[in-house]
Design a protein around this motif. Structure first.
Motif, PDB file in Angstrom:
ATOM      1  N   ARG A   1      19.406  65.004  77.530  1.00  0.00           N
ATOM      2  CA  ARG A   1      20.657  65.344  78.234  1.00  0.00           C
ATOM      3  C   ARG A   1      20.800  64.568  79.532  1.00  0.00           C
ATOM      4  NH1 ARG A   1      23.457  67.203  74.295  1.00  0.00           N
ATOM      5  NH2 ARG A   1      24.899  68.285  75.671  1.00  0.00           N
ATOM      6  N   ALA A   2      19.687  63.974  80.027  1.00  0.00           N
ATOM      7  CA  ALA A   2      19.768  63.197  81.269  1.00  0.00           C
ATOM      8  C   ALA A   2      20.283  61.792  81.037  1.00  0.00           C
ATOM      9  CB  ALA A   2      18.390  63.138  81.937  1.00  0.00           C
ATOM     10  N   GLY A   3      20.358  61.352  79.783  1.00  0.00           N
ATOM     11  CA  GLY A   3      20.760  59.983  79.515  1.00  0.00           C
ATOM     12  C   GLY A   3      22.057  59.861  78.753  1.00  0.00           C
ATOM     13  N   ARG A   4      22.933  60.849  78.874  1.00  0.00           N
ATOM     14  CA  ARG A   4      24.184  60.822  78.122  1.00  0.00           C
ATOM     15  C   ARG A   4      25.199  59.850  78.708  1.00  0.00           C
ATOM     16  NH1 ARG A   4      25.244  65.122  74.628  1.00  0.00           N
ATOM     17  NH2 ARG A   4      27.137  63.966  74.155  1.00  0.00           N
ATOM     18  N   THR A   5      25.261  59.752  80.036  1.00  0.00           N
ATOM     19  CA  THR A   5      26.311  58.927  80.661  1.00  0.00           C
ATOM     20  C   THR A   5      25.766  57.804  81.526  1.00  0.00           C
ATOM     21  OG1 THR A   5      26.435  60.487  82.513  1.00  0.00           O
ATOM     22  CG2 THR A   5      27.923  60.867  80.661  1.00  0.00           C
ATOM     23  N   ALA A   6      24.466  57.829  81.836  1.00  0.00           N
ATOM     24  CA  ALA A   6      23.864  56.814  82.714  1.00  0.00           C
ATOM     25  C   ALA A   6      22.348  56.968  82.627  1.00  0.00           C
ATOM     26  CB  ALA A   6      24.337  57.001  84.160  1.00  0.00           C
ATOM     27  N   PRO A   7      21.586  55.999  83.084  1.00  0.00           N
ATOM     28  CA  PRO A   7      20.137  56.161  83.132  1.00  0.00           C
ATOM     29  C   PRO A   7      19.771  57.404  83.929  1.00  0.00           C
ATOM     30  CG  PRO A   7      20.726  53.879  83.553  1.00  0.00           C
ATOM     31  CD  PRO A   7      22.011  54.646  83.541  1.00  0.00           C
ATOM     32  N   GLY A   8      18.737  58.104  83.488  1.00  0.00           N
ATOM     33  CA  GLY A   8      18.406  59.361  84.137  1.00  0.00           C
ATOM     34  C   GLY A   8      16.915  59.599  84.216  1.00  0.00           C
ATOM     35  N   VAL A   9      16.580  60.812  84.627  1.00  0.00           N
ATOM     36  CA  VAL A   9      15.186  61.200  84.782  1.00  0.00           C
ATOM     37  C   VAL A   9      15.030  62.646  84.325  1.00  0.00           C
ATOM     38  CG1 VAL A   9      15.546  61.942  87.171  1.00  0.00           C
ATOM     39  CG2 VAL A   9      13.235  61.362  86.391  1.00  0.00           C
ATOM     40  N   CYS A  10      13.887  62.939  83.729  1.00  0.00           N
ATOM     41  CA  CYS A  10      13.575  64.308  83.314  1.00  0.00           C
ATOM     42  C   CYS A  10      12.308  64.749  84.023  1.00  0.00           C
ATOM     43  CB  CYS A  10      13.392  64.389  81.801  1.00  0.00           C
ATOM     44  SG  CYS A  10      12.861  66.019  81.214  1.00  0.00           S
ATOM     45  N   TYR A  11      12.425  65.810  84.828  1.00  0.00           N
ATOM     46  CA  TYR A  11      11.270  66.376  85.520  1.00  0.00           C
ATOM     47  C   TYR A  11      10.750  67.536  84.672  1.00  0.00           C
ATOM     48  CZ  TYR A  11      13.203  63.892  89.578  1.00  0.00           C
ATOM     49  OH  TYR A  11      13.685  62.935  90.429  1.00  0.00           O
ATOM     50  N   ARG A  12       9.544  67.394  84.166  1.00  0.00           N
ATOM     51  CA  ARG A  12       8.945  68.442  83.351  1.00  0.00           C
ATOM     52  C   ARG A  12       7.955  69.240  84.203  1.00  0.00           C
ATOM     53  NH1 ARG A  12       8.098  65.090  77.595  1.00  0.00           N
ATOM     54  NH2 ARG A  12      10.198  65.577  76.821  1.00  0.00           N
ATOM     55  N   LEU A  13       8.149  70.542  84.211  1.00  0.00           N
ATOM     56  CA  LEU A  13       7.311  71.403  85.052  1.00  0.00           C
ATOM     57  C   LEU A  13       6.015  71.756  84.329  1.00  0.00           C
ATOM     58  CD1 LEU A  13       9.955  73.745  86.734  1.00  0.00           C
ATOM     59  CD2 LEU A  13       9.087  71.518  87.467  1.00  0.00           C
ATOM     60  N   TRP A  14       5.381  70.728  83.780  1.00  0.00           N
ATOM     61  CA  TRP A  14       4.062  70.878  83.175  1.00  0.00           C
ATOM     62  C   TRP A  14       3.351  69.531  83.243  1.00  0.00           C
ATOM     63  CZ3 TRP A  14       8.546  71.152  80.145  1.00  0.00           C
ATOM     64  CH2 TRP A  14       8.718  70.174  79.167  1.00  0.00           C
ATOM     65  N   SER A  15       2.093  69.516  82.899  1.00  0.00           N
ATOM     66  CA  SER A  15       1.280  68.308  83.036  1.00  0.00           C
ATOM     67  C   SER A  15       1.299  67.491  81.749  1.00  0.00           C
ATOM     68  CB  SER A  15      -0.165  68.680  83.368  1.00  0.00           C
ATOM     69  OG  SER A  15      -0.756  69.348  82.253  1.00  0.00           O
ATOM     70  N   GLU A  16       0.800  66.262  81.836  1.00  0.00           N
ATOM     71  CA  GLU A  16       0.711  65.415  80.640  1.00  0.00           C
ATOM     72  C   GLU A  16      -0.252  66.017  79.622  1.00  0.00           C
ATOM     73  OE1 GLU A  16       0.937  61.027  80.891  1.00  0.00           O
ATOM     74  OE2 GLU A  16       0.657  61.342  83.054  1.00  0.00           O
ATOM     75  N   ALA A  17      -1.326  66.633  80.094  1.00  0.00           N
ATOM     76  CA  ALA A  17      -2.262  67.275  79.166  1.00  0.00           C
ATOM     77  C   ALA A  17      -1.584  68.420  78.428  1.00  0.00           C
ATOM     78  CB  ALA A  17      -3.485  67.787  79.931  1.00  0.00           C
ATOM     79  N   GLU A  18      -0.792  69.220  79.135  1.00  0.00           N
ATOM     80  CA  GLU A  18      -0.056  70.306  78.482  1.00  0.00           C
ATOM     81  C   GLU A  18       0.981  69.747  77.523  1.00  0.00           C
ATOM     82  OE1 GLU A  18       0.051  73.873  81.782  1.00  0.00           O
ATOM     83  OE2 GLU A  18       1.151  72.028  82.227  1.00  0.00           O
ATOM     84  N   ASP A  19       1.543  68.594  77.867  1.00  0.00           N
ATOM     85  CA  ASP A  19       2.554  67.978  77.013  1.00  0.00           C
ATOM     86  C   ASP A  19       1.958  67.602  75.662  1.00  0.00           C
ATOM     87  OD1 ASP A  19       5.394  66.796  77.008  1.00  0.00           O
ATOM     88  OD2 ASP A  19       4.160  65.127  76.280  1.00  0.00           O
ATOM     89  N   ARG A  20       0.731  67.094  75.669  1.00  0.00           N
ATOM     90  CA  ARG A  20       0.086  66.692  74.414  1.00  0.00           C
ATOM     91  C   ARG A  20      -0.207  67.901  73.522  1.00  0.00           C
ATOM     92  NH1 ARG A  20      -2.353  62.944  78.044  1.00  0.00           N
ATOM     93  NH2 ARG A  20      -4.097  64.385  78.444  1.00  0.00           N
ATOM     94  N   ALA A  21      -0.279  69.079  74.108  1.00  0.00           N
ATOM     95  CA  ALA A  21      -0.606  70.284  73.342  1.00  0.00           C
ATOM     96  C   ALA A  21       0.626  70.998  72.787  1.00  0.00           C
ATOM     97  CB  ALA A  21      -1.391  71.257  74.232  1.00  0.00           C
ATOM     98  N   LEU A  22       1.822  70.483  73.064  1.00  0.00           N
ATOM     99  CA  LEU A  22       3.033  71.150  72.574  1.00  0.00           C
ATOM    100  C   LEU A  22       3.064  71.148  71.044  1.00  0.00           C
ATOM    101  CD1 LEU A  22       5.849  69.773  74.932  1.00  0.00           C
ATOM    102  CD2 LEU A  22       4.647  71.946  75.083  1.00  0.00           C
ATOM    103  N   SER A  23       3.536  72.269  70.465  1.00  0.00           N
ATOM    104  CA  SER A  23       3.733  72.285  69.012  1.00  0.00           C
ATOM    105  C   SER A  23       4.898  71.366  68.665  1.00  0.00           C
ATOM    106  CB  SER A  23       4.006  73.706  68.537  1.00  0.00           C
ATOM    107  OG  SER A  23       5.197  74.204  69.118  1.00  0.00           O
ATOM    108  N   PRO A  24       4.878  70.740  67.487  1.00  0.00           N
ATOM    109  CA  PRO A  24       5.885  69.720  67.184  1.00  0.00           C
ATOM    110  C   PRO A  24       7.302  70.246  67.022  1.00  0.00           C
ATOM    111  CG  PRO A  24       4.464  70.128  65.288  1.00  0.00           C
ATOM    112  CD  PRO A  24       3.847  70.849  66.440  1.00  0.00           C
TER     113      PRO A  24
END
Length: 842
Positions: free
Chosen positions: A327-350
């Motif tokens: 949703r951050a890249g619909r009209t222009a370049p954007g950024v997504c701030y995720r309130l979790w760590s990269e390690a937690e990101d790897r553990a997300l269910s698909p």
């Protein structure tokens, strides 16, 4: 129409071709491709859609309304002309409407009303990756309708992130079309959140960072309305730069506030939108260049072990996180701030689990019963309903009186389904009506559907009182004055409750005088018990409670309600060995005999020793797991044997009655006429069971064992109850057979909805100009026309129209398969025959 090119335009010709030749397709289109608003308008122009309508399904009300408004604007029209929408409690459509945007529950209602979806040429399932239970059910019903009734009905399933192959396989190997959207680069920043940092504080911190590092607006994803309100409070008080507007966005907001969140920011201003997952798809929030994702989602998990649901907050899955990031890249370049760590990101269910695997399946089970399915196995699913929760749902529907012992829908079940509420709440409304308590019941239903509307203690009387105060501005009473009231929720509850009152009035002719408003809070517990009969509870000696279902429950801390002898519990969790009570109301002991006498088991008469075949001498009164009274009874009356047999019929209904096909057909004929004229007796399984003594006592006086019931003459019992005059009228107005022009007597059948139909070979009705009508000439008989091999060819309730418009297409097919048979050019004047061709025909 606005002709600005969109990415979806590149594949529209391919979609048209596949739908024309295959009848179904799957469209995978990235965000920004224009699939939701461009595709329906383009497909409406195809030759095979001439005179037909389009149904576009959206998973949420806000998205449905927004899509309809946008498409209507593209045509330069107002909503309700060519493009309209239908959502709960709101409809903007007309006889001119050809594209109707609906929420998924509306499609279910449309299919139940008209399984063939007459006049609809295309159904589009949008954002199907969300896999709501309504979407899965709607697709399953549509596929069966398409297979049995409408092989010309076209289906298009659309999504941005869906795994297309399983859906394509479900649609019979449908082709998959892919379209690239407009997507700008999005940087991912793992902002993290320390475990001790409150979510609202982390959001406020990250919003300030995003506003400092980026231009444009900020979209924050939070799990629910409560978290949105807390984050909004954390951002108040001047901590943001001047010219920054904070706007909440969730489904329960009033429409005006939703539109404010979706509108462009004022010139020179920036916007921070605090949204639930409602903003993941379909909706476009303009000007967003930064997304803040808390990484959480809220869902209701159903436990087959306890038969209860609980609302939980769990980590979002990979597919949801990627959708939010986009949703951050619909009209222009954007950024997504995720309130979790990269390690937690790897553990997300698909992937996010489909709702059908987690939710309470009671509404789905009722819909399937209303559809006429004996179970989910009769339909095709991406993920079949799990057996244990489905079994719980069937059990509850039986307890609510919606299904008989064989799992068939009863008349009461049809009423429940017709209200469009959860069956529990619909049951509360139907049982409240004859007591004059419909209005408080409707308000309670609204409260229970809006769990965030009121905050405070566990006593539902206080919540109902607060709602009454908010509606009437009367003087606050008791603890109700301290409860917080959500004004938007109040408006929705008020609107919904009035709609349900009108629906009840439509179902019943006339009504009792309404109970005085001063008594409403007193009857709160009774009303709750109608909706949650399995959660009636009796106090134990230690202050904890035993539920009728056998589960233990208690208040988390001391609560005034803990002194009540009986409770009716509306909200209780399923955690641990014993549940926590969240919402309840006192239940008066006298109500047990007044409203639940039929459900109280008296063991001296109702419980047999199956091996010995005798009545036990102990008389124990129980309601489920609740022991209400226990008294020894060493000298039972000899007449109790007969009474025990009657109670067996009451409790087990059709399972112990020796129904045969002739008796069942007679029952169906009587119920058919009862729907047209109330003078006919109610002979439904439910009514026969409730009035078993009146119906069956004369026939069981000489019986001594349960198996003796198998000799009951069901046909004679029904005919005797009717009397000679009504039997003659029955044969005239709801005959058992239909005589067709060939001379054959064709058996008339009546389906679970009471609709008459007859299966007859096509050649035997040549010369029949009009559809036969029964039921005082008001109800057409649906003719299931068969081929010479007795295979289904067509279903029609308008024979004249069939001869004029459809017969010639059918004739082409049948003439090729049965060349020796007689296929006249003018069937309305042709001679009917049981043979290959009539005598003398060439």
């Amino acid at each position: 129409m606005n002709q600005i090119r969109m990415p979806i335009d590149e594949v529209i010709p391919e979609i048209k071709q596949h739908l024309e030749h295959s009848g179904a397709a799957v469209l995978i289109a990235e965000p920004g491709a224009g699939k939701t608003t461009r595709t329906p308008l383009e497909l409406l122009q195809t030759p095979w859609m001439h005179g037909m309508g389009v149904i576009l399904l959206e998973p949420r009300r806000m998205a449905a309304r927004s899509a309809a408004v946008y498409m209507a604007a593209q045509l330069g029209e107002a909503v309700g002309e060519t493009v309209g929408y239908r959502i709960r409690s709101e409809s903007k459509a007309s006889s001119r409407t050809r594209i109707t945007v609906v929420t998924e529950g509306i499609l279910t209602r449309m299919l139940q009303h008209d399984p063939a979806l007459t006049g609809i040429g295309l159904i589009i399932f949008d954002e199907f990756h969300e896999r709501s239970i309504h979407a899965d059910l709607g697709l399953a019903l549509t596929l069966q309708s398409r297979e049995l009734l409408r092989d010309d009905l076209r289906l298009l399933v659309m999504s941005a992130t869906l795994d297309a192959e399983p859906v394509a396989a479900l649609l019979g190997g449908a082709p998959v079309v892919e379209s690239r959207g407009v997507m700008y680069p999005v940087e991912t920043v793992y902002a993290g959140r320390p475990s001790q940092e409150p979510l609202d504080a982390a959001v406020a911190r990250t919003v300030r960072r995003a506003l400092a590092e980026r231009e444009g607006g900020v979209l924050v994803f939070l799990p629910g309305a409560n978290e949105i309100r807390r984050a909004q409070a954390a951002l108040a008080g001047g901590i943001l730069p001047p010219g920054v507007e904070v706007a909440p966005l969730y489904g329960a907001l009033p429409q005006q506030e939703q539109q404010r969140a979706l509108a462009e920011a004022a010139a020179g201003c920036r916007k921070v939108v605090l949204a639930t997952s409602i903003a993941e798809t379909s909706l476009t929030v303009p000007g967003i260049t930064a997304v803040i994702d808390c990484g959480l989602r809220r869902t209701a998990l159903f436990s087959p072990r306890t038969g209860m649901s609980r609302l939980v907050t769990v980590p979002a899955a990979r597919d949801s996180a990627d959708q939010r990031r986009g949703r951050a890249g619909r009209t222009a370049p954007g950024v997504c701030y995720r309130l979790w760590s990269e390690a937690e990101d790897r553990a997300l269910s698909p992937a996010t689990p489909p709702e059908i695997l987690e939710a309470d399946l009671t509404p789905l089970a009722l819909e399937l019963a209303a559809w006429g399915a004996s179970g989910p196995d009769e339909l095709a699913w991406l993920d079949p309903p799990p057996q244990a929760p489905y079994g719980q749902a069937i059990q509850l529907l039986g307890q609510l009186g919606a299904l008989d012992q064989a799992g068939r829908l009863m008349a009461h079940g049809r009423r429940l389904a017709g209200l469009g509420l959860h069956p529990r709440l619909a049951q509360m409304l139907l049982r409240a009506w004859p007591l004059g308590l419909a209005r408080p019941a409707c308000l309670l239903a609204g409260l229970l559907e809006e769990p965030g509307a009121l905050k405070g203690g566990a006593d539902l009387r206080d919540h109902l009182g607060a709602l009454m105060e908010a509606r009437s501005e009367r003087k606050p009473k008791g603890g109700a004055s301290s409860l917080l009231v959500d004004e938007g929720a109040m408006r929705r509850i008020d609107l919904a409750s009035k709609q349900w009152e009108r629906a009840l009035a439509d179902q019943f002719s006339g009504g009792p005088a309404p109970a005085p408003e001063a008594d409403w809070e007193r009857y709160c517990g009774l009303l709750v018990s109608f909706a949650y009969p399995d959660r009636m509870a009796k106090r134990r000696s230690d202050g904890r409670y035993l539920l009728r279902s056998g589960r233990g429950a208690a208040f988390h801390r001391g609560d005034p309600l803990a002194a009540e002898s009986y409770l009716a519990i509306a909200d209780v969790d399923d955690g641990g060995i014993e549940s926590r009570i969240w919402l309840a109301a006192p239940f008066e002991e006298s109500w047990l005999s007044e409203f639940y006498q039929d459900e109280i088991t008296e063991n001296r008469t109702a419980e047999w020793d199956e091996q010995a075949g005798v009545v036990r001498a102990r008389k124990t009164l129980t309601l489920g797991a609740l022991v209400l009274k226990e008294i020894p009874d060493p000298n039972p009356d000899p007449g109790l044997i007969q009474q025990a047999l009657i109670r067996v019929i009451t409790e087990q209904g059709s399972q112990v009655l020796p129904w045969n096909p002739k008796a069942r057909q007679l029952q169906s004929r009587i119920l058919f006429l009862r729907e047209l004229n109330s003078k006919w007796p109610d002979v439904s399984d439910e009514a026969l069971a409730k009035q078993a003594e009146e119906w069956f006592l004369p026939y069981v006086t000489e019986m001594k064992k349960k198996r003796d019931l198998q000799s009951l003459p069901m046909l004679t019992i029904l005919e005797t109850r009717l009397g000679w005059e009504l039997c003659r009228e029955l044969d005239r107005e709801a005959p058992s057979h239909l005589t067709v022009p060939s001379g054959s007597k064709i058996q008339l059948q009546y389906d679970s909805q009471g609709n008459p139909f007859a299966a007859v070979r096509l050649q035997e009705v040549f010369g029949m100009l009009n559809t036969p009508r029964i039921g005082y000439g008001t109800v057409p008989v649906a003719l299931h026309l068969l081929s010479p091999a007795s295979r289904p060819v067509q279903v029609t309730s308008d024979l004249a129209s069939f001869w004029q418009h459809t017969y010639f297409e059918v004739k082409k097919d049948l003439k090729g398969r049965y060349p020796k048979h007689y296929w006249p050019d003018d069937p309305s004047t042709a001679q009917a025959t049981r043979k290959v061709r009539p005598d003398g025909a060439r």
